[in-house]
Each structure stands twice: as C-alpha cells, then as structure tokens.
Design an enzyme around this catalytic site. Structure first.
Site, PDB file in Angstrom:
ATOM      1  N   GLU A  27      31.154  -5.201 -12.904  1.00  0.00           N
ATOM      2  CA  GLU A  27      30.758  -3.826 -12.594  1.00  0.00           C
ATOM      3  C   GLU A  27      29.247  -3.719 -12.466  1.00  0.00           C
ATOM      4  OE1 GLU A  27      33.950  -0.905 -14.531  1.00  0.00           O
ATOM      5  OE2 GLU A  27      33.038  -2.257 -16.007  1.00  0.00           O
ATOM      6  N   TYR A  59      21.807  24.785  -5.038  1.00  0.00           N
ATOM      7  CA  TYR A  59      22.806  23.723  -5.169  1.00  0.00           C
ATOM      8  C   TYR A  59      22.178  22.364  -4.890  1.00  0.00           C
ATOM      9  CZ  TYR A  59      25.729  27.856  -4.270  1.00  0.00           C
ATOM     10  OH  TYR A  59      26.291  29.105  -4.284  1.00  0.00           O
ATOM     11  N   GLU A  79      31.255   8.305 -20.682  1.00  0.00           N
ATOM     12  CA  GLU A  79      30.827   9.370 -21.589  1.00  0.00           C
ATOM     13  C   GLU A  79      29.309   9.452 -21.657  1.00  0.00           C
ATOM     14  OE1 GLU A  79      34.872   7.907 -23.093  1.00  0.00           O
ATOM     15  OE2 GLU A  79      33.115   7.051 -22.101  1.00  0.00           O
ATOM     16  N   LYS A 105      36.198   7.653 -11.931  1.00  0.00           N
ATOM     17  CA  LYS A 105      35.992   6.254 -11.542  1.00  0.00           C
ATOM     18  C   LYS A 105      37.291   5.770 -10.889  1.00  0.00           C
ATOM     19  CE  LYS A 105      34.188   2.152 -13.903  1.00  0.00           C
ATOM     20  NZ  LYS A 105      33.805   1.658 -15.236  1.00  0.00           N
TER      21      LYS A 105
END
Length: 126
Positions: A27, A59, A79, A105
């Site tokens: 990853e 935005y 997290e 994910k």
C-alpha cells in the site's frame, strides 16, 4: 441529550484521492484510490439570505483543506487519516460546529467479493 448533528450542513460526497495510506508495504509503495464523504454543520442563513459567497464557506476551500490533509502525511489507519482531516477542517473553518466524515477504501487488501472498507467519524467542536 439533543442530537448535535442537526441543522444546516454543507455536504460533499465522493471526493476522490490517490494515496499511500495503509498497514501493508504494498500500500505504501503502490498506493490506491480513496473516497471521502463529509458533512459540515454550519449556519447557512447569511449565505442563503444574501446570495454572497463571502457570507458562507467556499466548497472549493473545503476541498483544498481535505486534499492537503489527506496528502500531507502517510498514515497506517483510515481512522488517523480521517482524524487529521477533521482537525484541519475545524482549524480552518471557525463556523463549523460539527463534522461527519467517512473515508472509503474500495480496494482494501481483504477478501471481499464486492464492496469497500470504510470508517466514519462524528465529531463536535470542543
């Protein structure tokens, strides 16, 4: 106790990023796609009544803070990625009283036939 996640909100969904977050070495090396959904609790009365961007929160500015936070530091856990984004949003936009943020994910390295791994944080300004 009253639900703090009520009232006006700005909603941005499916913000897509490419990142290197995750526990596994692959990853960190190869990276993958992530998607972020968020809701920011803020009073939209002034913007609604005046039709002036300066009376609300842009935005584009929200997106820029999310992007910078997401890309700023490699994290192992979703997290932690989400927490960094939440803290940056609260710091950048004083008018935001609460945030709901989901990090998705879709290519998590787990045996899923279909779907995605995701976490969701609910935070109220301290």
């Amino acid at each position: 106790m009253a639900d703090p996640y009520t009232g006006d909100r700005i909603i941005l969904k499916d913000l897509g990023f490419y990142g290197y977050h995750g526990v596994f070495a692959e990853e960190a090396k190869l990276g993958q796609r992530f998607f972020i959904d968020l809701e920011l609790g803020t009073d939209l009365t002034a913007a609604a009544e005046t039709d002036r961007l300066s009376a609300g929160i842009s935005y584009a500015d929200i997106y820029d803070v999310v992007k910078s936070s997401f890309e700023g530091q490699r994290m192992k856990l979703l997290e932690a990625v989400a927490n960094n984004i939440v803290e940056a949003l609260f710091q950048s936009f004083q008018g935001v009283s609460w945030i709901i943020l989901r990090v998705r994910k879709p290519e998590a390295p787990i045996a899923m036939v279909r779907g995605e791994a995701a976490i969701e944080l609910h935070r109220v300004r301290k």
